[in-house]
Write a protein that holds these residues in place. Structure first.
Motif, PDB file in Angstrom:
ATOM      1  N   LEU A  43      10.766  -1.014   3.981  1.00  0.00           N
ATOM      2  CA  LEU A  43      11.238  -1.979   4.967  1.00  0.00           C
ATOM      3  C   LEU A  43      12.313  -2.867   4.349  1.00  0.00           C
ATOM      4  N   GLU A  56      13.704  -6.235   8.456  1.00  0.00           N
ATOM      5  CA  GLU A  56      12.585  -5.567   9.122  1.00  0.00           C
ATOM      6  C   GLU A  56      11.255  -6.248   8.800  1.00  0.00           C
ATOM      7  N   SER A  73      14.377  -2.436  14.227  1.00  0.00           N
ATOM      8  CA  SER A  73      13.929  -1.620  13.090  1.00  0.00           C
ATOM      9  C   SER A  73      14.566  -0.248  13.155  1.00  0.00           C
ATOM     10  N   GLN A 125      11.553   3.573   9.970  1.00  0.00           N
ATOM     11  CA  GLN A 125      10.658   2.483   9.575  1.00  0.00           C
ATOM     12  C   GLN A 125       9.898   1.884  10.755  1.00  0.00           C
ATOM     13  N   ARG A 126      10.166   2.378  11.950  1.00  0.00           N
ATOM     14  CA  ARG A 126       9.597   1.771  13.159  1.00  0.00           C
ATOM     15  C   ARG A 126       8.071   1.838  13.167  1.00  0.00           C
ATOM     16  N   VAL A 152       6.596  -0.997  11.119  1.00  0.00           N
ATOM     17  CA  VAL A 152       6.703  -2.285  11.799  1.00  0.00           C
ATOM     18  C   VAL A 152       5.618  -2.396  12.874  1.00  0.00           C
TER      19      VAL A 152
END
Length: 455
Positions: free
Chosen positions: A6, A10, A128, A132-133, A136
């Motif tokens: 991240l 983020e 994001s 990497q979503r 998150v």
């Protein structure tokens, strides 16, 4: 870049939005363990109206969840989130000033009209990167679980010292704090994440309801939150009858929730190692059945109720954590936003129906009737789960696509489908993205080559 992958932005997005979501959920949850005990002075008090007051937010949440998400796509995420938090705070003030249970119901319904869940998750997606979503979203999900645990501790303590009015006033303050966090800490998005990942498409909802795997999960989250809400209509009163002073209930709830969190870990590990998510899912349902059976059988035993509470939270924690990931695994590629919209609506409807059914059952059948009703519903869910498939462990990717026409989009989708490890692929021309579901044999570089140089 940190080991987690991240970026600094983020991380800021994940933890600030998780805080906003958590503060709001605490405001909804804190009433659950205390209202039946501290609301008895209100005009019109009865077990039925207790249940309606606890679950009233679920009806307005269910109705407005998807429309508010769509509105955020048109006027912006932040205005919808801050407006929703303001409505939530107003509902809290209405409930705090109420001297009748009907006023509390009105306040709780108004709280639910601040339906910001879809907009918050969409904003997190906007801020994001595709790869990497998931992390998150996981941080936000963990914060929701923590807020529920914390509400079981804070709710009884605040109610003891400040009463119900003070508790509702505190929830208004938490909502206003959320507005400050959104305004000062959350960055402004410059682009929208692909809609298929974040927001529900009304035209696709019927399709989601026809999917036999998804409808089982939607029915499951409906039943889970129905039973949770119904239990908290009856359980606090049962604990008092068993000799447990209402001021000390947090001394059971909070440790039980934390202990149950650790007890569910073996279920997760076994499910992953043996690739048997379905089996562990059914074990959790059986645990909930046993817990509800103990609540019904040992309604006047503090020891029996305490064990039952630990077991209940063990099963609840596992199912609450695993259901969203199962939705993502079973939903058609590119339809996660719609699938999660139907899922969330089912969850909130369950909370409303749980208050209604739990309050009615307690008023006419007593606490034992509530727990038996919960057992019947859990048995129905267990039967439904027999037809559930064991999910294949697949990853989802959303990749930008350098596509200009319909024919090119179809060609790209065909080429992606032929790549090793690709289980599903779809290219959406309007969004200029490709949605993929892949296994461990997938090579991301090959997919990027097919999609062009925009990645």
């Amino acid at each position: 870049m940190s080991a987690s992958g991240l970026s600094g932005t983020e991380k800021k997005v994940a933890f600030s939005l998780a805080s906003v979501f958590g503060l709001r959920m605490m405001g909804l949850f804190m009433i659950m363990p205390v209202f039946a005990l501290y609301g008895q002075h209100l005009e019109g008090f009865s077990p039925l109206w207790v249940g309606i007051a606890i679950g009233a937010y679920g009806l307005t949440q269910a109705v407005l969840q998807i429309p508010m998400g769509i509105l955020s796509d048109r006027i912006g995420r932040k205005p919808v989130i801050m407006g929703g938090l303001l409505v939530f705070a107003l509902g809290s003030v209405v409930a705090a000033m109420a001297d009748s249970i009907y006023g509390v119901v009105a306040g709780r319904a108004l709280q639910g009209m601040g339906a910001i869940a879809a907009a918050v998750l969409a904003l997190a997606a906007d801020l994001s990167r595709d790869e990497q979503r998931t992390k998150v979203m996981a941080i936000i999900g963990m914060c929701i679980g923590f807020s529920f645990a914390l509400s079981l501790l804070v709710g009884p303590v605040v109610a003891q010292h400040l009463g119900l009015s003070g508790l509702f006033a505190m929830t208004a303050g938490l909502a206003l704090l959320g507005i400050v966090i959104v305004q000062l800490l959350v960055p402004n998005p410059v682009t929208h994440a692909p809609k298929g990942d974040t927001l529900a498409a009304p035209a696709r909802i019927v399709q989601m309801l026809k999917n036999p795997q998804l409808i089982r999960l939607d029915a499951g989250i409906f039943i889970l939150h129905l039973v949770l809400t119904a239990v908290f209509v009856a359980l606090p009163l049962d604990l008092v009858d068993a000799g447990f002073a209402k001021e000390e209930h947090w001394m059971l709830y909070f440790p039980a929730f934390i202990g149950a969190f650790f007890l569910m870990v073996p279920l997760i590990i076994i499910g992953v190692k043996r690739k048997n998510a379905k089996g562990m899912f059914q074990v959790a349902l059986v645990i909930l059945l046993v817990a509800l059976g103990m609540m019904a059988a040992f309604s006047h035993s503090l020891v029996g109720l305490s064990v039952a509470v630990v077991l209940f939270f063990t099963g609840f924690n596992y199912l609450e954590a695993s259901l969203p990931s199962l939705i993502a695994k079973f939903c058609p590629v590119g339809e996660k936003g719609t699938a999660m919209g139907v899922y969330s609506t089912s969850q909130f409807l369950g909370a409303f129906c749980g208050g209604l059914i739990g309050g009615g059952a307690y008023q006419w059948l007593g606490a034992t009737g509530v727990f038996i009703a919960g057992m019947i519903l859990m048995a129905i869910w267990l039967i439904l789960s027999l037809g559930m498939q064991n999910p294949v462990l697949l990853k989802s990717y959303t990749l930008a696509a350098n596509v200009e026409g319909t024919d090119q989009a179809k060609t790209m989708a065909m080429e992606l489908s032929k790549l090793a490890g690709v289980a599903e692929a779809i290219v959406v021309l309007e969004e200029k993205v490709a949605y993929l579901k892949v296994d461990e044999h997938f090579d991301l570089r090959q997919a990027r080559a097919v999609l062009g140089s925009v990645n």
